[in-house]
Design an enzyme around this catalytic site. Structure first.
Site, PDB file in Angstrom:
ATOM      1  N   HIS A 108       2.071 -17.481  -2.943  1.00  0.00           N
ATOM      2  CA  HIS A 108       1.732 -16.376  -3.670  1.00  0.00           C
ATOM      3  C   HIS A 108       3.211 -15.617  -3.440  1.00  0.00           C
ATOM      4  O   HIS A 108       3.422 -15.262  -2.137  1.00  0.00           O
ATOM      5  CB  HIS A 108       0.393 -15.636  -3.814  1.00  0.00           C
ATOM      6  N   ILE A 158      -6.292 -15.635  -6.642  1.00  0.00           N
ATOM      7  CA  ILE A 158      -4.870 -15.187  -5.158  1.00  0.00           C
ATOM      8  C   ILE A 158      -5.681 -15.665  -3.864  1.00  0.00           C
ATOM      9  O   ILE A 158      -5.221 -16.192  -3.175  1.00  0.00           O
ATOM     10  CB  ILE A 158      -4.963 -14.249  -5.845  1.00  0.00           C
ATOM     11  N   GLU A 190      11.215  -8.546  -0.086  1.00  0.00           N
ATOM     12  CA  GLU A 190      11.724  -7.556   0.333  1.00  0.00           C
ATOM     13  C   GLU A 190      12.397  -7.413   2.080  1.00  0.00           C
ATOM     14  O   GLU A 190      13.351  -6.551   1.933  1.00  0.00           O
ATOM     15  CB  GLU A 190      10.314  -6.354   1.417  1.00  0.00           C
ATOM     16  N   CYS A 238       4.570 -11.272  -5.241  1.00  0.00           N
ATOM     17  CA  CYS A 238       4.167 -10.490  -5.992  1.00  0.00           C
ATOM     18  C   CYS A 238       5.450  -9.450  -6.161  1.00  0.00           C
ATOM     19  O   CYS A 238       6.043  -8.650  -5.683  1.00  0.00           O
ATOM     20  CB  CYS A 238       3.092  -9.416  -5.641  1.00  0.00           C
ATOM     21  N   LEU A 295      -2.326  14.913   7.970  1.00  0.00           N
ATOM     22  CA  LEU A 295      -1.953  14.948   6.843  1.00  0.00           C
ATOM     23  C   LEU A 295      -2.974  13.602   5.382  1.00  0.00           C
ATOM     24  O   LEU A 295      -3.124  14.209   4.511  1.00  0.00           O
ATOM     25  CB  LEU A 295      -0.300  14.891   6.747  1.00  0.00           C
ATOM     26  N   LYS A 296      -3.079  12.649   6.152  1.00  0.00           N
ATOM     27  CA  LYS A 296      -3.326  12.062   5.706  1.00  0.00           C
ATOM     28  C   LYS A 296      -5.222  12.192   5.187  1.00  0.00           C
ATOM     29  O   LYS A 296      -5.866  12.480   3.943  1.00  0.00           O
ATOM     30  CB  LYS A 296      -3.927  10.851   6.002  1.00  0.00           C
ATOM     31  N   SER A 346      -8.170 -12.924  -1.863  1.00  0.00           N
ATOM     32  CA  SER A 346      -9.539 -12.248  -1.980  1.00  0.00           C
ATOM     33  C   SER A 346     -10.175 -11.470  -2.262  1.00  0.00           C
ATOM     34  O   SER A 346      -9.768 -11.921  -3.741  1.00  0.00           O
ATOM     35  CB  SER A 346      -8.434 -10.641  -0.904  1.00  0.00           C
ATOM     36  N   ASP A 397       1.056 -17.620   1.382  1.00  0.00           N
ATOM     37  CA  ASP A 397       1.742 -16.422   0.994  1.00  0.00           C
ATOM     38  C   ASP A 397       3.146 -15.540   1.513  1.00  0.00           C
ATOM     39  O   ASP A 397       2.958 -15.998   2.671  1.00  0.00           O
ATOM     40  CB  ASP A 397       0.815 -15.126   0.806  1.00  0.00           C
ATOM     41  N   HIS A 419      -4.386  -4.427 -10.690  1.00  0.00           N
ATOM     42  CA  HIS A 419      -3.526  -2.936 -10.042  1.00  0.00           C
ATOM     43  C   HIS A 419      -4.682  -1.432 -11.080  1.00  0.00           C
ATOM     44  O   HIS A 419      -4.936  -0.766 -10.203  1.00  0.00           O
ATOM     45  CB  HIS A 419      -2.389  -3.057 -10.548  1.00  0.00           C
TER      46      HIS A 419
END
Length: 788
Positions: free
Chosen positions: A673, A463, A637, A675, A26-27, A465, A631, A726
């Protein structure tokens, strides 16, 4: 175990299956279509083939209650929004059939280049560019690592049946010879997952408008021959108030009155019904699915209180994790229920949809044989349920080999030295409260750190990368295939690192990073170097849309055989006189983004990871690092779905962070960090982490997130993100100085750092250069204002 069995065959049901295909077909089809390399017809042909193969695989493995409409081209919540016509005006839909263009605009926006607009940690969805229309917001599906598209409602919201996908896929299956049970997201959970653009709109007030659309599609399914329909209402495992419970009674009462002959299987998962049990049992439904993996004891109350003719779907095989079930143990638990209620009123099922586990363990040819014998992916879980059904339906002898193999695997895993390391458990048992405390309080530490580092006010940094270019990805792939030697690959990475450092110096950043070019993923990179972790080749699960992740398997006690990042840090620091941050992923994030062992509490596994990271922190400090960033992108979550359980989780999560970060001298500066978009309700825990500097994602909220820190009087230093990574758009100096002024209204100048929202891995160098040059200039201007 009693030898008594039931004579009727026990139904085996699945609630949903992986859509992506065994090889991520599907990807490939989606990305080809989005890139304009294939047609809509090509995409739909692949989708139909995947559905047909899914139904065939389930049938072949003994599943007797097969779902339809569990397939999606992107997300089942988005499918529901399209089905009920909840399509915001911005997407230009004016009624009639919903085009794929509209569907994907809601999913992805209509920016010209969509690839790589996600957060650098790879677990976020990106916003759109200013051109075109933005995607709908995306967030985590309950406490899983799957993301759904958040429905958007307005005060004048109306609903209509805009897509008959459930009906089409039911008929499609029927034409292939499968009489399926269509699955839809239930109306109450659907509304609760949404948000309103209009302040003060209670989304549940829309229920009277929404339910008739559900009745229309359910009626059409019944007319097409569907005897049962599965309605997913996982909101029933959340904290609900009386008004929300009443919404369930209203919605399902209306459906039952209009469609008295349609049998509804109400599915709950990701936890127990708890104080919503009476509400669920009072609904006019024919069946109720229970998650008996997360809440095994709730079955007793359901049997005691529930109607005797209610069909119980027993979610006894873990749909969210990859461990093989202990079938003899399950037999002991399930057999009394079957005997009591009768086989015709019991179904065997996974705890939830199998969307959250990989497709097929047989594709894994490189795993340790012992470890492989302990695992079970989607297809294997169907087989386990089928074996259980046969054993309970009088066919015990025929499946004795499978039962014995299951018991043997469970016993081997319990005793295996690959799982249990006495040195690790002894060390974990020896952890003392002092090991989770810095030597001095923040104020004393900050004085020493400022004397040592001599940074300007409003210090600038990133941050972690930097862009992972096509060249870097190609080199990594070539190295993985053996086409590039270790030495040549290392030379290439050193060159990339050196260039990034020279570039940062030229731009004028105060605190540098090495760029993380050697890292494929912020969790996998560490997992590959820690004992107790294993990795699959084809163990993909859907994160959102076409994005799939391959979570590490945390199968045993964790330790760090040797330093993981020290060599790269030393090389990077040797190239500059400015401070170079050591960069690590925190223990809670490593835990939350892995398939975690189920034989010890999550807190135990996290503590072991924390000790391994503590060793790395100590070695970085020993090598000369003055700043070490740990991080914890996934700390929030991991919050349990029920608020009453938050404190228990946050206590051990914070303790694990402190354990890995507190073994350093006062003058060593610990950064973290995060998010998230919400801090108010966990600010106590964030303060308790006691990081010297925390960087957070704030640009899109116009610094409003800092209100939580201001109200709390948060004492430590903060780097509020001043631009949104983003988007490829380069923000102006003025935009960033405006954000910094907003930050200064909430926090003292001495607390503030200047940085982007997140890592820059997914951006292009041109975008990064423009943005960081402007960011450094914004910091310079704010220093002048502050000094002036």
């Amino acid at each position: 175990m009693s030898s008594h069995t039931v004579s009727t065959s026990l139904a085996v049901a699945t609630l949903g299956t992986p859509r992506i295909g065994p090889r991520r077909e599907l990807k490939s089809a989606l990305e080809s279509f989005w890139a304009g390399k294939s047609t809509e017809a090509d995409l739909l042909k692949v989708a139909a083939a995947l559905r047909a193969a899914n139904w065939a695989r389930q049938s072949a493995r003994g599943v007797s209650v097969i779902p339809s409409n569990d397939f999606s081209l992107y997300d089942q919540v988005l499918d529901t929004s399209v089905m009920v016509g909840a399509i915001p005006e911005i997407y230009g839909w004016r009624g009639g059939p919903v085009s794929l263009a509209t569907y994907f605009a809601m999913a992805r926006g209509t920016q010209a280049e969509i690839a790589g607009h996600g957060c650098a940690n790879g677990h976020h969805h990106g916003d759109s560019t200013p051109q075109g229309v933005p995607a709908q917001e995306m967030t985590k599906w309950f406490d899983t690592n799957y993301h759904y598209m958040v429905p958007e409602f307005s005060a004048g919201q109306s609903f209509q049946l805009a897509s008959v996908k459930p009906l089409e896929e039911y008929r499609e299956a029927k034409a292939l010879g499968y009489d399926t049970r269509p699955v839809l997201l239930g109306p109450v959970t659907y509304l609760k997952l949404g948000k309103s653009a209009d302040a003060g709109l209670d989304v549940l007030s829309l229920l009277p408008k929404l339910v008739p659309v559900y009745i229309e599609i359910l009626g059409r399914l019944a007319a097409a021959g569907a005897k049962w329909v599965q309605l997913d209402e996982p909101a029933l495992v959340l904290d609900l108030d009386d008004r929300e419970r009443l919404a369930f009674r209203d919605a399902y009462g209306q459906i039952a009155r209009e469609l008295p002959h349609l049998d509804i299987m109400l599915t709950t998962y990701f936890g127990g019904l708890g104080d919503n049990l009476d509400t669920a049992l009072a609904l006019p439904i024919a069946g109720l699915h229970l998650d008996l993996v997360r809440a095994p004891k709730q079955i007793n109350a359901v049997i005691a209180k529930g109607p005797k003719d209610l069909v119980l779907s027993l979610g006894v095989v873990d749909g969210r994790n990859i461990w093989r079930a202990d079938l003899p143990d399950l037999l002991d638990r399930v057999e009394p229920i079957v005997q009591q209620r009768g086989a015709e009123r019991v179904q065997l099922a996974p705890s939830c949809s199998l969307l959250h586990v990989p497709v097929d363990l047989e594709l894994e040819t490189g795993l340790d044989p012992d470890l492989k014998s302990w695992l079970s992916f989607s297809l294997q879980k169907m087989g386990e349920l089928s074996t259980l059904s046969r054993a309970l339906s009088g066919d015990r002898a025929a499946v004795q080999d499978q039962l014995s193999a299951s018991a043997k695997a469970a016993a081997t895993r319990r005793k295996s030295p690959k799982v249990h390391d006495m040195a690790v458990s002894s060390r974990a048992a020896a952890v003392t409260p002092a090991m989770t405390q810095r030597n001095s309080g923040f104020a004393a530490r900050a004085t020493l750190q400022h004397q040592r580092l001599q940074l300007p006010a409003f210090p600038t940094t990133t941050i972690g990368s930097f862009p992972q270019t096509a060249q870097i990805r190609q080199a990594r792939a070539a190295h993985a295939k053996g086409a590039i030697s270790d030495a040549d690959y290392n030379t290439f990475l050193r060159g990339e690192t050196a260039r990034a450092i020279q570039w940062q110096e030229k731009v004028g950043l105060d605190v540098l990073v090495h760029g993380e070019f050697e890292r494929n993923d912020m969790v996998q990179y560490f997992g590959e170097q820690l004992s107790g972790f294993a990795f699959t080749k084809e163990g993909w699960v859907q994160s959102y849309g076409s994005r799939c992740v391959r979570p590490p398997i945390l199968f045993g006690d964790v330790s760090r055989p040797k330093p993981m990042t020290v060599g790269w840090w030393k090389y990077a620091q040797s190239l500059t006189g400015r401070p170079m941050k050591g960069m690590l992923t925190g223990p809670v994030t490593i835990l939350n983004w892995s398939f975690v062992r189920d034989d010890v509490p999550r807190s135990t596994a996290c503590l072991q990871i924390a000790l391994a990271i503590r060793d790395e922190v100590g070695d970085l400090e020993q090598a000369g690092a003055t700043m070490i960033q740990i991080d914890e992108a996934a700390l929030r979550e991991g919050l349990p779905l029920r608020r009453s359980e938050w404190k228990g989780y946050l206590d051990w999560a914070v303790e694990c962070f402190r354990l890995c970060s507190s073994g350093v001298k006062d003058e060593t500066q610990i950064h973290t960090h995060m998010c998230y978009s919400e801090f108010n309700d966990i600010i106590d825990a964030i303060a308790a982490m006691d990081a010297d500097v925390i960087s957070i994602e704030t640009s899109r909220s116009k610094m409003e997130l800092l209100d939580a820190f201001k109200t709390y009087k948060y004492p430590n230093e903060i780097g509020p993100g001043v631009y949104d990574i983003h988007s490829p758009r380069v923000p102006s100096v003025e935009e960033m100085t405006t954000l910094l002024q907003l930050a200064r209204q909430r926090l003292s100048d001495g607390q503030l750092w200047v940085n982007p929202d997140c890592g820059l891995k997914t951006r292009g160098w041109d975008e990064v250069q423009g943005a960081l040059v402007n960011m450094v200039e914004a910091a310079r201007q704010i220093r002048q204002v502050s000094a002036g």
